[in-house]
Design a protein around this motif. Structure first.
Motif, mmCIF file in Angstrom:
data_model
loop_
_atom_site.group_PDB
_atom_site.id
_atom_site.type_symbol
_atom_site.label_atom_id
_atom_site.label_comp_id
_atom_site.label_asym_id
_atom_site.label_seq_id
_atom_site.Cartn_x
_atom_site.Cartn_y
_atom_site.Cartn_z
ATOM 1 N N LYS A 30 0.776 -1.121 -0.067
ATOM 2 C CA LYS A 30 0.122 0.013 -0.116
ATOM 3 C C LYS A 30 0.781 1.321 0.001
ATOM 4 N N LEU A 31 2.160 1.058 0.921
ATOM 5 C CA LEU A 31 2.920 2.219 0.890
ATOM 6 C C LEU A 31 3.486 2.688 -0.596
ATOM 7 N N CYS A 32 3.894 1.538 -1.145
ATOM 8 C CA CYS A 32 4.472 1.618 -2.677
ATOM 9 C C CYS A 32 3.241 2.176 -3.630
ATOM 10 N N ASP A 33 1.840 1.618 -3.571
ATOM 11 C CA ASP A 33 1.280 2.231 -4.373
ATOM 12 C C ASP A 33 1.095 3.542 -4.106
ATOM 13 N N SER A 34 0.873 3.937 -3.178
ATOM 14 C CA SER A 34 0.615 5.488 -2.728
ATOM 15 C C SER A 34 1.620 6.488 -3.320
ATOM 16 N N LEU A 35 2.982 5.823 -3.313
ATOM 17 C CA LEU A 35 4.013 6.833 -3.945
ATOM 18 C C LEU A 35 4.490 6.251 -5.167
ATOM 19 N N LYS A 36 3.704 5.665 -5.966
ATOM 20 C CA LYS A 36 4.376 5.131 -7.263
ATOM 21 C C LYS A 36 4.635 6.138 -8.441
ATOM 22 N N THR A 37 3.938 7.304 -7.997
ATOM 23 C CA THR A 37 4.270 8.416 -8.969
ATOM 24 C C THR A 37 5.584 9.213 -8.700
ATOM 25 N N LEU A 38 6.106 9.120 -7.627
ATOM 26 C CA LEU A 38 7.266 9.839 -7.354
ATOM 27 C C LEU A 38 8.521 9.068 -7.616
ATOM 28 N N PRO A 39 9.501 10.014 -7.936
ATOM 29 C CA PRO A 39 10.888 9.593 -8.415
ATOM 30 C C PRO A 39 11.662 8.714 -7.253
ATOM 31 N N ILE A 40 11.296 7.569 -7.076
ATOM 32 C CA ILE A 40 11.966 6.628 -5.537
ATOM 33 C C ILE A 40 12.759 5.845 -6.472
ATOM 34 N N GLN A 41 14.014 5.779 -5.989
ATOM 35 C CA GLN A 41 14.983 4.910 -6.495
ATOM 36 C C GLN A 41 15.090 3.607 -6.083
ATOM 37 N N PHE A 42 14.896 3.552 -4.624
ATOM 38 C CA PHE A 42 14.516 2.021 -4.175
ATOM 39 C C PHE A 42 14.301 2.390 -2.528
ATOM 40 N N ILE A 43 13.834 1.307 -1.681
ATOM 41 C CA ILE A 43 13.684 1.406 -0.395
ATOM 42 C C ILE A 43 14.542 0.341 0.398
ATOM 43 N N GLU A 44 15.128 0.801 1.286
ATOM 44 C CA GLU A 44 16.014 -0.232 2.388
ATOM 45 C C GLU A 44 15.213 -0.835 3.270
ATOM 46 N N GLN A 45 15.620 -2.058 3.399
ATOM 47 C CA GLN A 45 14.999 -3.034 4.678
ATOM 48 C C GLN A 45 13.454 -2.670 5.098
ATOM 49 N N PRO A 46 12.564 -2.972 4.345
ATOM 50 C CA PRO A 46 11.239 -2.664 5.003
ATOM 51 C C PRO A 46 10.893 -3.806 6.064
ATOM 52 N N PHE A 47 11.268 -4.954 5.945
ATOM 53 C CA PHE A 47 10.681 -6.024 6.798
ATOM 54 C C PHE A 47 12.050 -6.304 7.764
ATOM 55 N N ALA A 48 11.944 -7.060 8.800
ATOM 56 C CA ALA A 48 12.972 -7.588 9.631
ATOM 57 C C ALA A 48 14.062 -8.181 8.968
ATOM 58 N N ALA A 49 15.239 -8.172 9.659
ATOM 59 C CA ALA A 49 16.329 -8.657 8.616
ATOM 60 C C ALA A 49 16.157 -10.090 8.344
ATOM 61 N N SER A 50 15.758 -10.971 9.243
ATOM 62 C CA SER A 50 15.447 -12.169 8.999
ATOM 63 C C SER A 50 14.255 -12.758 8.474
ATOM 64 N N ALA A 51 13.196 -11.825 8.018
ATOM 65 C CA ALA A 51 12.178 -12.216 7.549
ATOM 66 C C ALA A 51 12.255 -12.460 5.854
ATOM 67 N N PHE A 52 12.998 -13.539 5.743
ATOM 68 C CA PHE A 52 13.318 -13.778 4.294
ATOM 69 C C PHE A 52 12.094 -13.988 3.345
ATOM 70 N N GLU A 53 11.154 -14.742 4.095
ATOM 71 C CA GLU A 53 9.799 -15.290 3.537
ATOM 72 C C GLU A 53 9.178 -14.209 2.976
ATOM 73 N N LEU A 54 9.162 -12.862 3.735
ATOM 74 C CA LEU A 54 8.447 -11.612 3.369
ATOM 75 C C LEU A 54 9.085 -11.199 2.216
ATOM 76 N N TYR A 55 10.238 -11.145 2.198
ATOM 77 C CA TYR A 55 11.106 -10.506 0.907
ATOM 78 C C TYR A 55 10.963 -11.409 -0.109
ATOM 79 N N ARG A 56 10.825 -12.653 -0.131
ATOM 80 C CA ARG A 56 10.591 -13.631 -1.282
ATOM 81 C C ARG A 56 9.192 -13.087 -1.721
ATOM 82 N N GLU A 57 8.282 -13.137 -0.914
ATOM 83 C CA GLU A 57 7.070 -12.652 -1.162
ATOM 84 C C GLU A 57 6.817 -11.657 -2.210
ATOM 85 N N VAL A 58 7.352 -10.567 -1.735
ATOM 86 C CA VAL A 58 7.037 -9.020 -2.330
ATOM 87 C C VAL A 58 8.164 -8.698 -3.274
#
Length: 332
Positions: free
Chosen positions: A193-221
């Motif tokens: 939802k955050l990404c969708d709300s900001l999709k028109t802005l010149p965003i290069q990347f986002i660092e570490q949205p989830f916990a460091a060990s939450a690999f399953e979440l990173y794999r999902e998104v």
């Protein structure tokens, strides 16, 4: 014979440094000095409690280092092996390695980049980081610190309020934006939802949205994310493993996390081989630490080396900044 000493320094910040994990007004770091028969080398320790480091662990680790033949070390290779065997804090490992590297470089009439067989760096473009703040504070903050001069801004995010903050920054700053969530999110749908709300802005990347060990979440998104995702807290002193390709689009390498020049260079090299984007980052640190990191700035995709620009009194004054570009005032 090498005489090693450690000293504690307090660094007042130019403004309250608020991130998802808390707020700081000063930063405590340490300076390591290696005296090799009159030739002095210095290294900085910018420890981070997020990685289990503390003033006590740094000081006790330094005493442990002294108790294991530190005075007799005569090469970087032996020092690197010793600190690895002792399992010292990563930032302490870097401070020790940096101090000896600076001393060795001076004794051999070389600079650090020559010692490391790296090309000389001439000007490093850096982003500038904004702490979490109320959207109503953004315009005055940008104006007060003249942040339009930087080629990119990095915005710290919490678990709530991020959309309003980023949108407000984008009203008054026309360049690219980088987001840093510091593990603030736990729900993939909230992140999307955050990404969708900001999709028109010149965003290069986002660092570490989830916990460091939450690999399953990173794999999902990862494939769904509208913005590239960079690993920060997920990459400390370990290796960049092939699995990272399934989780992230890039990595943020920091000398203080990696624990030394050699480890950081290996992380950057492996990331490039895996097709990951690379960023060279920092902690809140003086220009001693930042000038050390600048030696690695060739062949990285992004630099976020504003640590010494966040403090109000820099005891080394080794780096100048103009138009968001860092240059050495003198070569350490």
């Amino acid at each position: 014979m090498i005489e090693w000493t450690i000293s504690r320094i307090e660094l007042p910040l130019k403004f309250p440094w608020k991130i998802a994990r808390g707020t700081s007004f000063t930063k405590t770091n340490f300076i390591i000095t290696a005296d090799c028969d009159g030739t002095i080398g210095k290294g900085e320790i910018a420890f981070n409690t997020r990685y289990g480091e503390s003033e006590d662990s740094i000081e006790s680790g330094f005493r442990q280092f002294l108790d294991h033949g530190a005075e007799e070390l005569n090469s970087l290779e032996k020092l690197i092996q010793l600190v690895h065997d002792l399992e010292l804090d990563s930032s302490l490992c870097f401070g020790l390695e940096s101090a000896l590297a600076h001393a060795n470089a001076t004794m051999s009439g070389r600079t650090i980049h020559q010692l490391l067989c790296l090309p000389q760096v001439h000007g490093v473009s850096t982003s500038f980081s904004l702490p979490i703040m109320e959207p109503s504070e953004v315009q005055s903050f940008l104006n007060k610190h003249n942040l339009s001069r930087f080629p990119a801004l990095k915005i710290k995010l919490g678990s709530v309020g991020g959309v309003d903050l980023v949108q407000e920054v984008a009203k008054y700053y026309q360049g690219p934006l980088r987001l840093d969530a510091n593990e603030a999110y736990s729900d993939p749908s909230a992140y999307m939802k955050l990404c969708d709300s900001l999709k028109t802005l010149p965003i290069q990347f986002i660092e570490q949205p989830f916990a460091a060990s939450a690999f399953e979440l990173y794999r999902e998104v990862k494939e769904k994310s509208l913005f590239p995702i960079f690993a920060d807290e997920s990459l400390t002193s370990g290796e960049v493993v092939p699995e990272f390709k399934e989780l992230f689009h890039g990595v943020n390498v920091k000398l203080m996390k990696a624990g030394g020049y050699m480890r950081a260079l290996k992380q950057l090299r492996t990331a490039r081989e895996l097709g990951l984007s690379t960023m060279l980052g920092c902690m809140v640190e003086t220009s001693l630490g930042i000038s050390s990191a600048m030696n690695l700035a060739n062949n990285v995709d992004f630099c976020d080396l504003d640590g010494c620009l966040l403090i109000s009194e820099d005891p080394f004054d080794a780096v100048s900044e103009e138009g968001g570009v860092l240059n050495y005032k003198y070569v350490l």
